[in-house]
Motif scaffolding. Structure first.
Motif, PDB file in Angstrom:
ATOM      1  N   TYR A   6       0.835  -1.204   0.000  1.00 33.31           N
ATOM      2  CA  TYR A   6       0.000   0.000   0.000  1.00 33.31           C
ATOM      3  C   TYR A   6       0.873   1.258   0.000  1.00 33.31           C
ATOM      4  O   TYR A   6       0.587   2.232  -0.680  1.00 33.31           O
ATOM      5  CB  TYR A   6      -0.925  -0.017   1.225  1.00 33.31           C
ATOM      6  N   LEU A   7       1.970   1.198   0.753  1.00 33.97           N
ATOM      7  CA  LEU A   7       2.896   2.333   0.786  1.00 33.97           C
ATOM      8  C   LEU A   7       3.478   2.596  -0.592  1.00 33.97           C
ATOM      9  O   LEU A   7       3.431   3.716  -1.106  1.00 33.97           O
ATOM     10  CB  LEU A   7       4.014   2.059   1.804  1.00 33.97           C
ATOM     11  N   PHE A   8       4.017   1.537  -1.230  1.00 37.84           N
ATOM     12  CA  PHE A   8       4.711   1.723  -2.500  1.00 37.84           C
ATOM     13  C   PHE A   8       3.741   1.829  -3.682  1.00 37.84           C
ATOM     14  O   PHE A   8       4.089   2.365  -4.730  1.00 37.84           O
ATOM     15  CB  PHE A   8       5.709   0.586  -2.737  1.00 37.84           C
ATOM     16  N   GLY A   9       2.550   1.299  -3.516  1.00 36.90           N
ATOM     17  CA  GLY A   9       1.598   1.294  -4.630  1.00 36.90           C
ATOM     18  C   GLY A   9       0.632   2.460  -4.610  1.00 36.90           C
ATOM     19  O   GLY A   9       0.083   2.812  -5.653  1.00 36.90           O
ATOM     20  N   ALA A  55       4.378  11.589  -4.668  1.00 34.38           N
ATOM     21  CA  ALA A  55       5.308  12.002  -5.720  1.00 34.38           C
ATOM     22  C   ALA A  55       4.590  12.836  -6.766  1.00 34.38           C
ATOM     23  O   ALA A  55       5.114  13.846  -7.245  1.00 34.38           O
ATOM     24  CB  ALA A  55       5.940  10.770  -6.371  1.00 34.38           C
ATOM     25  N   PHE A  56       3.363  12.443  -7.096  1.00 37.73           N
ATOM     26  CA  PHE A  56       2.620  13.190  -8.114  1.00 37.73           C
ATOM     27  C   PHE A  56       2.351  14.621  -7.648  1.00 37.73           C
ATOM     28  O   PHE A  56       2.536  15.579  -8.396  1.00 37.73           O
ATOM     29  CB  PHE A  56       1.306  12.473  -8.439  1.00 37.73           C
ATOM     30  N   ILE A  98       9.074  -1.888  -8.001  1.00 33.80           N
ATOM     31  CA  ILE A  98      10.379  -1.232  -8.187  1.00 33.80           C
ATOM     32  C   ILE A  98      10.260  -0.190  -9.296  1.00 33.80           C
ATOM     33  O   ILE A  98      10.670   0.961  -9.133  1.00 33.80           O
ATOM     34  CB  ILE A  98      11.469  -2.280  -8.513  1.00 33.80           C
ATOM     35  N   HIS A  99       9.657  -0.590 -10.409  1.00 30.33           N
ATOM     36  CA  HIS A  99       9.454   0.339 -11.528  1.00 30.33           C
ATOM     37  C   HIS A  99       8.675   1.569 -11.067  1.00 30.33           C
ATOM     38  O   HIS A  99       9.081   2.707 -11.297  1.00 30.33           O
ATOM     39  CB  HIS A  99       8.686  -0.412 -12.630  1.00 30.33           C
ATOM     40  N   LEU A 100       7.580   1.322 -10.373  1.00 29.77           N
ATOM     41  CA  LEU A 100       6.711   2.415  -9.930  1.00 29.77           C
ATOM     42  C   LEU A 100       7.438   3.331  -8.948  1.00 29.77           C
ATOM     43  O   LEU A 100       7.310   4.562  -9.012  1.00 29.77           O
ATOM     44  CB  LEU A 100       5.447   1.838  -9.280  1.00 29.77           C
ATOM     45  N   PHE A 101       8.217   2.750  -8.056  1.00 30.27           N
ATOM     46  CA  PHE A 101       8.920   3.568  -7.063  1.00 30.27           C
ATOM     47  C   PHE A 101       9.985   4.426  -7.732  1.00 30.27           C
ATOM     48  O   PHE A 101      10.174   5.592  -7.366  1.00 30.27           O
ATOM     49  CB  PHE A 101       9.557   2.672  -5.990  1.00 30.27           C
ATOM     50  N   LEU A 102      10.687   3.872  -8.708  1.00 34.10           N
ATOM     51  CA  LEU A 102      11.692   4.668  -9.420  1.00 34.10           C
ATOM     52  C   LEU A 102      11.022   5.815 -10.179  1.00 34.10           C
ATOM     53  O   LEU A 102      11.541   6.932 -10.212  1.00 34.10           O
ATOM     54  CB  LEU A 102      12.496   3.784 -10.377  1.00 34.10           C
ATOM     55  N   VAL A 103       9.864   5.543 -10.771  1.00 35.36           N
ATOM     56  CA  VAL A 103       9.130   6.611 -11.455  1.00 35.36           C
ATOM     57  C   VAL A 103       8.695   7.663 -10.437  1.00 35.36           C
ATOM     58  O   VAL A 103       8.816   8.873 -10.682  1.00 35.36           O
ATOM     59  CB  VAL A 103       7.912   6.038 -12.210  1.00 35.36           C
ATOM     60  N   SER A 104       8.221   7.212  -9.275  1.00 38.93           N
ATOM     61  CA  SER A 104       7.834   8.161  -8.223  1.00 38.93           C
ATOM     62  C   SER A 104       9.015   9.006  -7.804  1.00 38.93           C
ATOM     63  O   SER A 104       8.892  10.216  -7.607  1.00 38.93           O
ATOM     64  CB  SER A 104       7.280   7.411  -7.004  1.00 38.93           C
ATOM     65  N   ALA A 105      10.190   8.361  -7.680  1.00 42.08           N
ATOM     66  CA  ALA A 105      11.398   9.097  -7.296  1.00 42.08           C
ATOM     67  C   ALA A 105      11.709  10.155  -8.345  1.00 42.08           C
ATOM     68  O   ALA A 105      12.051  11.298  -8.021  1.00 42.08           O
ATOM     69  CB  ALA A 105      12.575   8.136  -7.139  1.00 42.08           C
ATOM     70  N   LEU A 106      11.556   9.783  -9.622  1.00 38.53           N
ATOM     71  CA  LEU A 106      11.824  10.739 -10.703  1.00 38.53           C
ATOM     72  C   LEU A 106      10.859  11.921 -10.622  1.00 38.53           C
ATOM     73  O   LEU A 106      11.264  13.081 -10.747  1.00 38.53           O
ATOM     74  CB  LEU A 106      11.692  10.045 -12.060  1.00 38.53           C
ATOM     75  N   PHE A 107       9.591  11.626 -10.380  1.00 39.91           N
ATOM     76  CA  PHE A 107       8.585  12.689 -10.292  1.00 39.91           C
ATOM     77  C   PHE A 107       8.896  13.623  -9.119  1.00 39.91           C
ATOM     78  O   PHE A 107       8.828  14.837  -9.262  1.00 39.91           O
ATOM     79  CB  PHE A 107       7.184  12.071 -10.109  1.00 39.91           C
ATOM     80  N   ALA A 108       9.217  13.048  -7.982  1.00 42.49           N
ATOM     81  CA  ALA A 108       9.463  13.877  -6.803  1.00 42.49           C
ATOM     82  C   ALA A 108      10.742  14.694  -6.974  1.00 42.49           C
ATOM     83  O   ALA A 108      10.833  15.832  -6.518  1.00 42.49           O
ATOM     84  CB  ALA A 108       9.556  12.994  -5.565  1.00 42.49           C
TER      85      ALA A 108
END
Lengths: 134, 330
Positions: free
Chosen positions: B28-31, B38-39, B256-266
């Motif tokens: 739930y945290l990562f998803g 991040a958005f 992992i993919h989603l978290f890296l994208v979140s990191a990029l957004f943030a």
């Protein structure tokens, strides 16, 4: 703020683009796909023999790869018999093996493919089974 | 130093999710929570940065003059590379944003025996940059299939064209190859060319590694590890409609993919990636070269107390006449 008009127009365009999916969905929940495996051919089989050529989890992940391999093996190598992990053999044929049980293309294949905008090109060559419009 | 730091930071980001999802089941945290956070960081951060920039006064116009400026009527003006009107500026900006024309003019200096300094045109950075940005754009548009239901036709068309060669199943996307190739090129360029390596910082390597890792995890997920795509769309549509769900069938690679994208957004608003907005605000590009025709008033001028000649003469007329100085009014 300098050039406020242009800056604000730019920000509005940016926010519009980024939030577009949210606006498009409009907060309404969308129906999720519900593929059916209740064709007459499957229901005829005894409960414990209702198995696909490989396990359900394998088929879910790898069916596209399997079909692609089948095509290559049959069309290019002339090898038509597939032996699965349990040693059972199948005739490698989309229309005669797969669609014999899964005769409900609309409710089986298309259900998930449409949801995720996947357009497999199986039916460019193969003839899709005739189905009653429901 | 910056290279190693950036590399291990990205690796650490991946490992955090792997442990978080595998061992602690923090789906739930990562998803849900991190993607939302991040958005909003992305949205608010970018608007904040633009407003900060907009507060800076526009300087005396300093457009680069890459062509003949407006002059006598019989001298042909280059209306795009040295624009005089707003329309010229709009054309120049459009070409700059879409085709990176200033990168196209990139030159390389080389010291040869003699000693002689020679300059040559070099287009590799332009080509790599263009390939990278357009592949990224198409990948982004393609991903809208997970965020829109029903999927609109234009997105299906983009996807069909991208998979035009129908290699394998799932069909190989051309942009995936171009994207990974371009990221690799942009990275190698920083490492191999000594001058570029000298000026490269962690802030340059980190986005490259992060974007590269996003590409690699995406490719792994699509072609090799494979995970439940229908489940992923349920999750993304849940986010889009503010009713998040976490299907348990989705593999760790997705998180992992989603978290890296979140990191990029943030990370986006506080990084050099802000050139996405900054390109529109570059004073050397977005101003017309009309310095001699249009009066520029310095925005931070304070009112100056002026004493004109007329006033001066009024004040000293009698004295000037006595001294025999010429006056304009008798």
């Amino acid at each position: 703020m300098y050039n406020a008009g242009k800056i604000i127009i730019g920000i509005i365009i940016f926010v519009g683009l980024v939030t577009f999916p949210f606006i498009f969905a409009g907060g309404k929940a969308t129906a999720k796909p519900d593929p059916k495996i209740d064709t007459p051919e499957i229901l005829k089989m005894p409960e414990n023999e209702r198995k696909c050529v490989e396990s359900k989890s394998f088929m879910k992940k790898e069916h596209m790869q399997l079909l692609n391999d089948w095509r290559d093996w049959v069309v290019r190598d002339g090898n038509t018999i597939y032996t699965n992990a349990e040693g059972k053999t199948f005739n490698m044929s989309l229309q005669n093996t797969c669609m014999k049980c899964h005769s409900n293309k609309k409710k089986f294949c298309d259900e998930c493919h449409n949801y995720t905008a996947v357009k497999p090109y199986c039916w460019d060559c193969h003839i899709a089974p005739k189905e009653k419009e429901s | 130093m910056g290279l190693i730091f950036s590399f291990f930071t990205v690796v650490a980001l991946g490992v955090i999710v792997f442990i978080g999802v595998k061992a602690a089941d923090m789906r739930y945290l990562f998803g849900v929570i991190i993607p939302y956070a991040a958005f909003f960081a992305f949205l608010i951060g970018i608007i904040y940065r633009i407003l900060q920039w907009a507060r800076v006064p526009v300087p005396f116009r300093i457009p680069t003059t890459a062509g003949q400026g407006k002059s006598f009527p019989w001298i042909k003006q280059n209306t795009i590379d040295n624009p005089f009107t707003s329309i010229g500026v709009i054309i120049r900006m459009t070409l700059e944003v879409l085709l990176f024309r200033s990168l196209f003019r990139n030159t390389r200096a080389e010291l040869r025996d003699g000693p002689k300094l020679s300059y040559g045109s070099t287009k590799w950075l332009w080509l790599g940059g263009l390939a990278f940005h357009y592949a990224f754009l198409i990948i982004l548009i393609r991903h809208l299939r997970f965020f829109l239901e029903p999927v609109p036709l234009p997105i299906e068309i983009v996807e069909a064209l991208d998979g035009f060669f129908q290699v394998g199943a799932p069909v190989l996307y051309i942009t995936n190859l171009i994207f990974l190739g371009a990221v690799t090129f942009l990275f190698l360029r920083r490492v191999v060319i000594p001058q570029v390596r000298y000026i490269s910082l962690a802030a340059d390597y980190f986005p490259l590694f992060l974007i590269g890792a996003i590409g690699v995890t995406g490719v792994l997920m699509r072609y090799f590890l494979k995970t439940d795509v229908v489940g992923i769309k349920e999750l993304t549509m849940g986010l889009i409609t503010f009713s998040p769900v976490i299907p348990q069938t989705i593999g760790t690679i997705f998180y992992i993919h989603l978290f890296l994208v979140s990191a990029l957004f943030a990370y986006f608003p506080m990084s050099k990636l802000m050139h996405m907005a900054g390109v529109f605000l570059s004073p050397t590009r977005n101003l017309a070269n009309n310095n001699r025709a249009v009066m520029h008033v310095n925005p931070w001028n304070y009112p100056v107390k002026a004493h004109t000649y007329d006033e001066y003469e009024d004040e000293f007329r009698n004295v000037m006449k006595e001294a025999g100085l010429p006056v304009e009014k008798e």
